[in-house]
Design a protein around this motif. Structure first.
Motif, PDB file in Angstrom:
ATOM      1  N   UNK A 445       0.814  -1.215   0.000  1.00  0.00           N
ATOM      2  CA  UNK A 445       0.000   0.000   0.000  1.00  0.00           C
ATOM      3  C   UNK A 445       0.849   1.267   0.000  1.00  0.00           C
ATOM      4  N   UNK A 446       2.103   1.158   0.504  1.00  0.00           N
ATOM      5  CA  UNK A 446       2.925   2.368   0.593  1.00  0.00           C
ATOM      6  C   UNK A 446       3.357   2.891  -0.769  1.00  0.00           C
ATOM      7  N   UNK A 447       3.138   2.136  -1.819  1.00  0.00           N
ATOM      8  CA  UNK A 447       3.408   2.646  -3.160  1.00  0.00           C
ATOM      9  C   UNK A 447       2.398   3.706  -3.574  1.00  0.00           C
ATOM     10  N   UNK A 448       1.253   3.739  -2.884  1.00  0.00           N
ATOM     11  CA  UNK A 448       0.201   4.703  -3.217  1.00  0.00           C
ATOM     12  C   UNK A 448      -0.120   5.634  -2.061  1.00  0.00           C
ATOM     13  N   UNK A 449       0.402   5.354  -0.872  1.00  0.00           N
ATOM     14  CA  UNK A 449       0.103   6.169   0.305  1.00  0.00           C
ATOM     15  C   UNK A 449       1.383   6.789   0.850  1.00  0.00           C
ATOM     16  N   UNK A 450       1.291   7.974   1.415  1.00  0.00           N
ATOM     17  CA  UNK A 450       2.456   8.542   2.103  1.00  0.00           C
ATOM     18  C   UNK A 450       2.842   7.676   3.302  1.00  0.00           C
ATOM     19  N   UNK A 451       4.127   7.665   3.614  1.00  0.00           N
ATOM     20  CA  UNK A 451       4.629   6.800   4.684  1.00  0.00           C
ATOM     21  C   UNK A 451       3.989   7.129   6.026  1.00  0.00           C
ATOM     22  N   UNK A 452       3.897   8.419   6.349  1.00  0.00           N
ATOM     23  CA  UNK A 452       3.331   8.808   7.648  1.00  0.00           C
ATOM     24  C   UNK A 452       1.864   8.426   7.746  1.00  0.00           C
TER      25      UNK A 452
END
Length: 537
Positions: A445-452
């Motif tokens: 999911x982090x490919x589409x969402x910011x890390x924080x």
């Protein structure tokens, strides 16, 4: 250090205040004679000069001088060595109680002086130079120490300094190779707005010089450097090798030391080289307001007169990086300059191209960028990105706990304690295999969402006991929707949901549906009929 005159002034002040002689002695650490002398005169008496103590070597110094003078006309290969001089003093002149180092110090001091006095060696004299505006510049590298993401590392500072104005442009990099050499030049000349029309002084860096030819200034240049300087229109002047040539570009030698002491003390803490270079650019701009030595004008004022005289920059770009063609091994890694870097697992076995810069490298599959890494400082190192291995780990979830990429993600802070806690809860609820696979789906999911945002969603899902990737995505959507819309966004069409639903994403690619909405009006006539006609008993 406090001078003797200042001590006298303090003693006389204390005497006027009424302090006793003994109290003044304790306060200033002096004896009663000094207090009495200060009371009598504000000027300290000149210290008595004692004659220099003689040396046991004094009777033999004329003999040594005579030997060194005789060597001036002797064949080069048959002149006295220090050992031979020492032996002759013992054997022929009966020298005793004089050590070999004492003789050596005197010979090293007298030999160059005798050469100069005879006119066979030049005197070390420095001639003041006047530099014309816009013509000359000096270039050098220096090493600096910074704290990069909490780790103390040594990197390199490129400096390009205009000789007339003293205007200097600096650039930090993780290497001092040819890529950094070229990038520093381009950054400096673009910042200056032009190219010096005269000589640019260099020492014999490997980035520019492949071979020094004898004791002349002739050099065999590196091929890429010849092309690069020809592209920019630079005219190099190579200084003498070794420490003797340092004074030929003393301006940039001193500039690097001054910059290090004034801007890099205390040691700066940064998260990346790009952040450090942003600080350096700000420091370079601030230095325009200072004066060098006793000059009447500031650096910025002198450069304002110099800048219009620079030659224009070339319009065509020049690629400063170096291209490599490498094959991805079975560990999904490529090897560049003895270091290994990861690429996505789908490229295993394929030939890829690598563009190596001073502080980073970019990996391409044909024209598509597939990976970007910060360049490693040491040799034989490895830099792995956990995201590159996620598709492979979906098929082999048992390989994740011991993966080197996971350890590096922990070290860099990308895999946080929240990830660890959610992973442990998922394995407890679903078993090791299914729980690890759920974590991998979350990491995708982090490919589409910011890390924080993903970390906050993991924390919320962990608190509610939702241990699936779908639940984490839902929590991320809730957090995103709860965030206030920035005031700068006024157009409703520009307020795009950062996490659209899967249905909305699919419908967004379909053409607009212009059909009328369905109607049930023709069923209303049944409501007006009697129950018997409807066939209802």
């Amino acid at each position: 250090m406090v001078s003797r005159a200042e001590v006298f002034a303090a003693i006389r002040r204390d005497l006027r205040d009424g302090l006793s002689n003994r109290a003044i002695q304790r306060r200033h650490g002096v004896n009663y004679r000094t207090v009495r002398e200060a009371a009598g005169s504000a000027w300290p008496a000149q210290r008595k000069q004692y004659p220099a103590r003689g040396s046991k070597l004094d009777p033999f110094k004329p003999v040594i001088d005579a030997i060194l003078i005789a060597d001036l006309d002797a064949p080069r290969k048959q002149r006295h060595t220090l050992v031979r001089i020492y032996r002759r003093l013992i054997d022929e002149h009966h020298m005793s109680d004089v050590s070999y180092p004492v003789v050596g110090r005197y010979v090293r001091e007298r030999r160059p002086r005798i050469l100069q006095e005879s006119g066979k060696a030049p005197s070390k004299v420095f001639i003041a130079q006047t530099h014309r505006p816009g013509e000359e510049a000096e270039v050098d590298f220096g090493d600096i120490t910074i704290r990069l993401r909490g780790e103390l590392v040594t990197c390199y500072l490129f400096c390009f300094r205009m000789s007339f104005s003293g205007k200097a442009i600096h650039r930090a990099s993780l290497s001092a190779g040819q890529e950094a050499f070229f990038e520093g030049h381009l950054h400096a000349l673009q910042s200056l707005g032009g190219v010096p029309t005269g000589k640019v002084r260099y020492d014999n860096l490997r980035s520019a010089v492949a071979q020094v030819l004898g004791f002349t200034r002739a050099r065999v240049e590196a091929e890429r450097w010849t092309v690069f300087r020809s592209h920019l229109g630079l005219e190099p002047f190579y200084c003498q090798p070794g420490i003797e040539g340092a004074h030929e570009k003393g301006g940039v030698e001193g500039q690097i030391g001054w910059f290090r002491r004034n801007h890099l003390v205390p040691v700066p803490e940064v998260d990346s080289i790009a952040q450090l270079n942003a600080l350096i650019d700000a420091w370079d701009a601030a230095d325009d307001g200072r004066r060098i030595g006793s000059r009447a004008r500031t650096i910025g004022e002198m450069f304002a007169a110099e800048q219009p005289l620079l030659a224009p920059l070339p319009s065509e770009p020049f690629e400063t990086g170096r291209w490599f063609s490498v094959r991805v091994d079975r560990y999904s890694q490529i090897s560049v300059r003895t270091n290994k870097y990861s690429v996505p697992v789908r490229y295993i076995g394929r030939q890829v191209r690598v563009l190596l810069h001073a502080s980073e490298l970019v990996v391409y599959d044909e024209r598509t960028e597939i990976a970007r890494h910060e360049r490693l400082l040491a040799k034989c190192g490895t830099r792995l990105e956990l995201d590159h291995y996620l598709e492979g780990l979906l098929r082999k979830p048992g390989a994740l706990p011991g993966a080197t990429a996971l350890e590096q993600a922990r070290a860099t802070g990308k895999f946080t304690p929240i990830h660890e806690s959610w992973w442990a809860a998922a394995r407890k609820a679903h078993g090791d295999s299914h729980g690890t696979r759920a974590l991998i789906e979350v990491l995708l999911l982090q490919r589409h969402l910011p890390h924080d945002l993903l970390v906050d969603a993991l924390a919320a899902a962990l608190q509610s006991g939702a241990l699936t990737a779908d639940a984490v995505a839902l929590e991320a959507r809730k957090i995103s929707e709860s965030q206030p819309v920035p005031e700068t966004v006024t157009d409703l069409d520009a307020q795009i949901d950062p996490i659209p639903s899967l249905t909305a994403r699919r419908l967004a690619h379909l053409p607009a549906d212009r059909r009328p909405l369905p109607s049930v009006a023709h069923y209303d006539q049944l409501l007006r009929l009697p129950r018997a006609q409807k066939g209802i008993s």
